[in-house]
Design an enzyme around this catalytic site. Sequence first.
Site, mmCIF file in Angstrom:
data_model
loop_
_atom_site.group_PDB
_atom_site.id
_atom_site.type_symbol
_atom_site.label_atom_id
_atom_site.label_comp_id
_atom_site.label_asym_id
_atom_site.label_seq_id
_atom_site.Cartn_x
_atom_site.Cartn_y
_atom_site.Cartn_z
ATOM 1 N N GLY A 28 46.504 27.966 43.278
ATOM 2 C CA GLY A 28 46.256 26.801 42.439
ATOM 3 C C GLY A 28 47.495 26.418 41.661
ATOM 4 O O GLY A 28 47.431 25.873 40.559
ATOM 5 N N VAL B 49 42.057 28.821 49.374
ATOM 6 C CA VAL B 49 41.925 30.261 49.130
ATOM 7 C C VAL B 49 40.611 30.825 49.661
ATOM 8 O O VAL B 49 40.477 32.049 49.827
ATOM 9 C CB VAL B 49 42.062 30.607 47.631
ATOM 10 C CG1 VAL B 49 43.468 30.304 47.128
ATOM 11 C CG2 VAL B 49 41.010 29.886 46.789
ATOM 12 N N TYR C 296 29.378 27.798 38.256
ATOM 13 C CA TYR C 296 30.754 28.040 37.821
ATOM 14 C C TYR C 296 30.828 29.286 36.941
ATOM 15 O O TYR C 296 31.678 30.162 37.153
ATOM 16 C CB TYR C 296 31.260 26.811 37.065
ATOM 17 C CG TYR C 296 32.626 26.984 36.435
ATOM 18 C CD1 TYR C 296 33.770 26.961 37.220
ATOM 19 C CD2 TYR C 296 32.768 27.173 35.058
ATOM 20 C CE1 TYR C 296 35.028 27.116 36.650
ATOM 21 C CE2 TYR C 296 34.018 27.326 34.489
ATOM 22 C CZ TYR C 296 35.144 27.297 35.277
ATOM 23 O OH TYR C 296 36.379 27.463 34.715
ATOM 24 N N ALA D 132 28.792 31.771 36.825
ATOM 25 C CA ALA D 132 28.511 32.966 37.623
ATOM 26 C C ALA D 132 29.731 33.383 38.437
ATOM 27 O O ALA D 132 30.059 34.575 38.535
ATOM 28 C CB ALA D 132 27.321 32.708 38.543
#
Length: 249
Positions: free
Chosen positions: A11, A62, A153, A155
């Site tokens: 990222g 990824v 998100y 989690a």
Amino acid sequence: MSGDRVVVVTGGASGMGLGISQRFAANGHPVAILDVQAEAVERETEALRANGAKVVGLTVDVANRAQIDAAYATIREQLGPISIVIASAGISRSQDFLTMPVDTWQRMIDVNLTGVFHSLQAALPDMVARNWGRVVTISSHAAQGGATDRAHYAASKGGVISLTKSLARAFAANGITVNTIPPSLVDTPLARFGATSGEVPPIEVIASHIPIARAGTPDDIADACEFLCSDKASYITGQEINVNGGAHM
């Protein structure tokens, strides 16, 4: 910090990841920028090279292990063994839990959690071989306190925190430290998009509820990464370093 240590930033072409990439490049490290945004990878890689940095930019999802493995082979060929990984790649979208499609849940887990698994599992053998390594994952304060509009998100980032602590225990004897930074509000293009799209309030409104009443910056996160990846942080592992202005204590 030794300037010959190869750094991978997932990222790494925008937001927090870009700030981290720029910091390590400015410190003289060979840096590999991995990001799904092809145009941003090309633009930011060229910008860093123009300033004299040794940088490899690769377009990578990824969540795709084959792409990670291919990218790491290129990094090793062009830069050398991997010593530092900053796992910053992630996605975040608001979604009601009761109407959340299964594929929306799965994509969040695939990128935010399994993507970290891929990025670290593929790099750790290099660190073990050299008996030295640094790993920093970027999690979220949402994992610490929950998020009503994005449970998927929270989690996924909670899983990142647990994975970080497990790897810290597993690789401490190999001279490898593994820590996580759970930011709160950081002023990035993704955060600005959420505000302009109406998913979240304006950044300035959210910031007013943080004890240090401003949004964080990519430099704030890069500062912490820089320290955690240095020799000065050799006795810090398995920790949540809360760079969040006091949003979570």
